[in-house]
Design a protein around this motif. Structure first.
Motif, PDB file in Angstrom:
ATOM      1  N   VAL A   8     -11.270  20.787  36.179  1.00 51.66           N
ATOM      2  CA  VAL A   8     -11.115  22.110  35.569  1.00 51.66           C
ATOM      3  C   VAL A   8     -11.994  23.094  36.328  1.00 51.66           C
ATOM      4  N   GLY A   9     -11.360  24.045  36.998  1.00 51.96           N
ATOM      5  CA  GLY A   9     -12.098  25.073  37.740  1.00 51.96           C
ATOM      6  C   GLY A   9     -11.999  24.858  39.238  1.00 51.96           C
ATOM      7  N   GLY A  10     -11.545  25.890  39.929  1.00 54.53           N
ATOM      8  CA  GLY A  10     -11.380  25.802  41.386  1.00 54.53           C
ATOM      9  C   GLY A  10     -12.407  26.621  42.130  1.00 54.53           C
ATOM     10  N   GLY A  11     -13.664  26.601  41.644  1.00 53.11           N
ATOM     11  CA  GLY A  11     -14.765  27.191  42.410  1.00 53.11           C
ATOM     12  C   GLY A  11     -15.199  26.164  43.456  1.00 53.11           C
ATOM     13  N   ILE A  12     -16.365  26.376  44.066  1.00 51.72           N
ATOM     14  CA  ILE A  12     -16.813  25.444  45.101  1.00 51.72           C
ATOM     15  C   ILE A  12     -17.014  24.036  44.527  1.00 51.72           C
ATOM     16  N   SER A  13     -17.459  23.933  43.244  1.00 47.83           N
ATOM     17  CA  SER A  13     -17.670  22.594  42.659  1.00 47.83           C
ATOM     18  C   SER A  13     -16.345  21.857  42.532  1.00 47.83           C
ATOM     19  N   GLU A  32      -6.944  25.916  37.576  1.00 45.90           N
ATOM     20  CA  GLU A  32      -7.703  27.149  37.811  1.00 45.90           C
ATOM     21  C   GLU A  32      -7.015  28.274  37.054  1.00 45.90           C
ATOM     22  N   ARG A  33      -7.795  29.008  36.259  1.00 41.07           N
ATOM     23  CA  ARG A  33      -7.154  30.032  35.425  1.00 41.07           C
ATOM     24  C   ARG A  33      -6.903  31.340  36.174  1.00 41.07           C
ATOM     25  N   GLU A  34      -7.640  31.546  37.262  1.00 42.93           N
ATOM     26  CA  GLU A  34      -7.449  32.785  38.030  1.00 42.93           C
ATOM     27  C   GLU A  34      -6.359  32.571  39.083  1.00 42.93           C
ATOM     28  N   PRO A  35      -5.784  33.671  39.577  1.00 41.45           N
ATOM     29  CA  PRO A  35      -4.740  33.498  40.593  1.00 41.45           C
ATOM     30  C   PRO A  35      -5.274  33.039  41.952  1.00 41.45           C
ATOM     31  N   GLY A  38     -11.878  29.634  44.502  1.00 41.23           N
ATOM     32  CA  GLY A  38     -13.164  30.072  45.074  1.00 41.23           C
ATOM     33  C   GLY A  38     -14.193  30.448  44.019  1.00 41.23           C
ATOM     34  N   GLY A  39     -13.745  30.768  42.799  1.00 40.84           N
ATOM     35  CA  GLY A  39     -14.703  31.153  41.750  1.00 40.84           C
ATOM     36  C   GLY A  39     -15.520  32.356  42.183  1.00 40.84           C
ATOM     37  N   VAL A  40     -16.848  32.246  42.062  1.00 35.47           N
ATOM     38  CA  VAL A  40     -17.688  33.409  42.389  1.00 35.47           C
ATOM     39  C   VAL A  40     -17.794  33.645  43.900  1.00 35.47           C
ATOM     40  N   ILE A  41     -17.320  32.686  44.703  1.00 29.99           N
ATOM     41  CA  ILE A  41     -17.349  32.904  46.159  1.00 29.99           C
ATOM     42  C   ILE A  41     -16.142  33.747  46.555  1.00 29.99           C
ATOM     43  N   LEU A  42     -16.412  34.912  47.092  1.00 29.40           N
ATOM     44  CA  LEU A  42     -15.334  35.806  47.522  1.00 29.40           C
ATOM     45  C   LEU A  42     -15.831  36.629  48.706  1.00 29.40           C
ATOM     46  N   GLY A  54     -20.207  37.699  46.223  1.00 27.80           N
ATOM     47  CA  GLY A  54     -21.075  36.829  45.414  1.00 27.80           C
ATOM     48  C   GLY A  54     -22.060  36.132  46.325  1.00 27.80           C
ATOM     49  N   PRO A  55     -22.086  34.790  46.303  1.00 27.35           N
ATOM     50  CA  PRO A  55     -23.028  34.050  47.148  1.00 27.35           C
ATOM     51  C   PRO A  55     -22.839  34.403  48.621  1.00 27.35           C
ATOM     52  N   ASP A  56     -23.956  34.488  49.347  1.00 27.74           N
ATOM     53  CA  ASP A  56     -23.845  34.854  50.758  1.00 27.74           C
ATOM     54  C   ASP A  56     -24.443  33.804  51.681  1.00 27.74           C
ATOM     55  N   GLY A 169     -30.877  34.594  41.591  1.00 19.63           N
ATOM     56  CA  GLY A 169     -29.967  34.927  42.689  1.00 19.63           C
ATOM     57  C   GLY A 169     -29.196  33.715  43.175  1.00 19.63           C
ATOM     58  N   VAL A 170     -29.846  32.556  43.176  1.00 17.94           N
ATOM     59  CA  VAL A 170     -29.185  31.375  43.736  1.00 17.94           C
ATOM     60  C   VAL A 170     -28.414  30.599  42.668  1.00 17.94           C
ATOM     61  N   TYR A 171     -29.021  30.409  41.502  1.00 21.96           N
ATOM     62  CA  TYR A 171     -28.380  29.551  40.492  1.00 21.96           C
ATOM     63  C   TYR A 171     -27.828  30.329  39.303  1.00 21.96           C
TER      64      TYR A 171
HETATM   65  C1  LIG Z   1     -23.736  36.977  42.303  1.00 17.94           C
HETATM   66  C2  LIG Z   1     -24.086  35.549  42.649  1.00 17.94           C
HETATM   67  C3  LIG Z   1     -24.727  35.284  43.848  1.00 17.94           C
HETATM   68  C4  LIG Z   1     -25.052  33.971  44.177  1.00 17.94           C
HETATM   69  N1  LIG Z   1     -25.633  33.741  45.380  1.00 17.94           N
HETATM   70  C5  LIG Z   1     -25.843  32.477  45.779  1.00 17.94           C
HETATM   71  C6  LIG Z   1     -26.294  32.216  47.103  1.00 17.94           C
HETATM   72  O1  LIG Z   1     -26.470  33.118  47.926  1.00 17.94           O
HETATM   73  N2  LIG Z   1     -26.512  30.914  47.453  1.00 17.94           N
HETATM   74  C7  LIG Z   1     -26.282  29.881  46.577  1.00 17.94           C
HETATM   75  O2  LIG Z   1     -26.506  28.716  46.943  1.00 17.94           O
HETATM   76  N3  LIG Z   1     -25.813  30.114  45.328  1.00 17.94           N
HETATM   77  C8  LIG Z   1     -25.578  31.377  44.921  1.00 17.94           C
HETATM   78  N4  LIG Z   1     -25.083  31.614  43.665  1.00 17.94           N
HETATM   79  C9  LIG Z   1     -24.795  30.469  42.799  1.00 17.94           C
HETATM   80  C10 LIG Z   1     -23.511  29.770  43.281  1.00 17.94           C
HETATM   81  O3  LIG Z   1     -22.597  30.739  43.655  1.00 17.94           O
HETATM   82  C11 LIG Z   1     -22.908  28.966  42.185  1.00 17.94           C
HETATM   83  O4  LIG Z   1     -23.840  27.983  41.772  1.00 17.94           O
HETATM   84  C12 LIG Z   1     -21.616  28.271  42.631  1.00 17.94           C
HETATM   85  O5  LIG Z   1     -20.794  29.095  43.426  1.00 17.94           O
HETATM   86  C13 LIG Z   1     -20.908  27.871  41.382  1.00 17.94           C
HETATM   87  O6  LIG Z   1     -19.717  27.252  41.734  1.00 17.94           O
HETATM   88  P1  LIG Z   1     -18.838  26.596  40.610  1.00 17.94           P
HETATM   89  O7  LIG Z   1     -17.604  26.088  41.251  1.00 17.94           O
HETATM   90  O8  LIG Z   1     -19.646  25.612  39.845  1.00 17.94           O
HETATM   91  O9  LIG Z   1     -18.535  27.769  39.579  1.00 17.94           O
HETATM   92  P2  LIG Z   1     -17.623  29.089  39.770  1.00 17.94           P
HETATM   93  O10 LIG Z   1     -17.684  29.621  41.142  1.00 17.94           O
HETATM   94  O11 LIG Z   1     -18.013  29.974  38.642  1.00 17.94           O
HETATM   95  O12 LIG Z   1     -16.153  28.558  39.550  1.00 17.94           O
HETATM   96  C14 LIG Z   1     -15.698  28.151  38.299  1.00 17.94           C
HETATM   97  C15 LIG Z   1     -14.179  28.278  38.334  1.00 17.94           C
HETATM   98  O13 LIG Z   1     -13.654  27.701  37.159  1.00 17.94           O
HETATM   99  C16 LIG Z   1     -12.634  28.535  36.657  1.00 17.94           C
HETATM  100  N5  LIG Z   1     -12.533  28.239  35.223  1.00 17.94           N
HETATM  101  C17 LIG Z   1     -13.481  28.402  34.287  1.00 17.94           C
HETATM  102  N6  LIG Z   1     -13.036  27.971  33.091  1.00 17.94           N
HETATM  103  C18 LIG Z   1     -11.775  27.517  33.296  1.00 17.94           C
HETATM  104  C19 LIG Z   1     -10.796  26.949  32.448  1.00 17.94           C
HETATM  105  N7  LIG Z   1     -11.032  26.751  31.151  1.00 17.94           N
HETATM  106  N8  LIG Z   1      -9.609  26.597  32.986  1.00 17.94           N
HETATM  107  C20 LIG Z   1      -9.362  26.772  34.300  1.00 17.94           C
HETATM  108  N9  LIG Z   1     -10.258  27.318  35.155  1.00 17.94           N
HETATM  109  C21 LIG Z   1     -11.448  27.678  34.652  1.00 17.94           C
HETATM  110  C22 LIG Z   1     -13.099  29.923  36.981  1.00 17.94           C
HETATM  111  O14 LIG Z   1     -12.036  30.841  37.014  1.00 17.94           O
HETATM  112  C23 LIG Z   1     -13.708  29.720  38.368  1.00 17.94           C
HETATM  113  O15 LIG Z   1     -12.771  29.887  39.402  1.00 17.94           O
HETATM  114  C24 LIG Z   1     -24.760  32.906  43.289  1.00 17.94           C
HETATM  115  C25 LIG Z   1     -24.129  33.181  42.080  1.00 17.94           C
HETATM  116  C26 LIG Z   1     -23.788  34.477  41.760  1.00 17.94           C
HETATM  117  C27 LIG Z   1     -23.085  34.740  40.454  1.00 17.94           C
END
Ligand SMILES: Cc1cc2nc3c(=O)[nH]c(=O)nc-3n(C[C@H](O)[C@H](O)[C@H](O)COP(=O)(O)OP(=O)(O)OC[C@H]3O[C@@H](n4cnc5c(N)ncnc54)[C@H](O)[C@@H]3O)c2cc1C
Length: 241
Positions: A8-13, A32-35, A38-42, A54-56, A169-171
């Motif tokens: 559940v979720g197509g971010g980096i995790s 992934e609920r968004e179109p 990448g999640g917060v990575i864009l 987002g993350p750089d 900033g990171v987490y």
């Molecule tokens: C502004 C910002 C800057 C950052 N900068 C850094 C950095 O420079 N370096 C660093 O190491 N870390 C940084 N981080 C932290 C890092 O980006 C995150 O820890 C990491 O990207 C999280 O990835 P994720 O896949 O766990 O979550 P997310 O990227 O949040 O992805 C979660 C995905 O799950 C989807 N989702 C959620 N609920 C559902 C559901 N019920 N059904 C289907 N899909 C769902 C969402 O749409 C989203 O696409 C930053 C975070 C932010 C917010």
């Protein structure tokens, strides 16, 4: 493995979980609920400039991101942070104050910038100096929150003006709730080995320099972290729904 795996979720995790599952011969279903993935990575491009929404960057001291980048064939695009040029500002009493030079995250490694800094008061500066003399514990330390860990070494001001803004900033998390062994694994190891984080960071840096493998604090991809998302998408295409 029998049965199916849903992510559940197509971010980096989620994408990296899908990638490693596909590599292990398991074809997962990714929700992934968004179109877009990448999640917060864009990453966006504007007039030839790379803009991170987002993350750089990622911490160079944590090898997993670089390993993944290597596996995906993106290593030639990796660039390092210009640590000597980077200035980070933190708001203190309504004003922007620069972090002192020489910080390895929240561990001070240079005396002069620390003494001259307006970010921290004298009790904290003195405490940071004393931390150098700290010895390793007799017993292994239990896991603690990042805030407890930093407070123990450098005091509350270091939590408020270093750990909190840097880790937010990171987490994007609260240092009172982040686990030190998950988030600052290397610092927990340095504490166990050296007692003092400052002494540990400097000793490790010296070793790395001697071995010709001095590292920047952060690394990233020249064309933005969005490239990592696209490469993961391509790597799992057709083998992940
Ligand atoms: C502004 C910002 C800057 C950052 N900068 C850094 C950095 O420079 N370096 C660093 O190491 N870390 C940084 N981080 C932290 C890092 O980006 C995150 O820890 C990491 O990207 C999280 O990835 P994720 O896949 O766990 O979550 P997310 O990227 O949040 O992805 C979660 C995905 O799950 C989807 N989702 C959620 N609920 C559902 C559901 N019920 N059904 C289907 N899909 C769902 C969402 O749409 C989203 O696409 C930053 C975070 C932010 C917010």
């Amino acid at each position: 493995m029998s049965g199916r795996v849903a992510i559940v979720g197509g971010g980096i995790s989620g994408l990296s979980a899908a990638y490693y599952l596909v590599k292990a011969g398991i074809h997962p279903v990714l929700y992934e609920r968004e179109p877009r993935l990448g999640g917060v990575i864009l990453t966006e491009r504007l007039e030839g400039c790379v803009l991170e929404a987002g993350p750089d960057s990622f911490l160079a001291a944590k090898p997993q991101a670089l390993e993944l980048i290597r596996e995906l064939g993106l290593e030639s695009g990796v660039i390092a942070s210009n640590d000597h040029l980077r200035v980070t500002y933190v708001v203190k009493n309504g004003r922007l104050v620069a972090l002192p030079d020489g910080l390895m995250l929240m561990v001070p490694t240079r005396l002069r910038p620390l003494i001259l800094s307006r970010l921290l008061g004298w009790p904290t500066k003195l405490r940071m100096g004393w931390e150098w003399f700290r010895r390793p514990r007799a017993e292994p330390a239990p896991d603690r929150s990042v805030a407890e860990f930093i407070r123990d070494h450098y005091g509350q001001e270091a939590v408020d003006y270093l750990a909190e803004p840097l880790l937010a900033g990171v987490y994007g998390g609260d240092p009172e709730r982040l686990s030190v062994s998950s988030v600052l694994t290397r610092f927990a190891e340095l504490e166990a080995q050296y007692g003092s984080l400052t002494r540990g960071v400097l000793a490790e840096r010296k070793k790395a320099r001697r071995a010709g493998r001095a590292q920047p604090l952060f690394q990233t991809l020249k064309d933005g972290l969005g490239q990592l998302i696209s490469a993961l998408e391509a790597a799992i295409a057709g083998r992940c729904e």
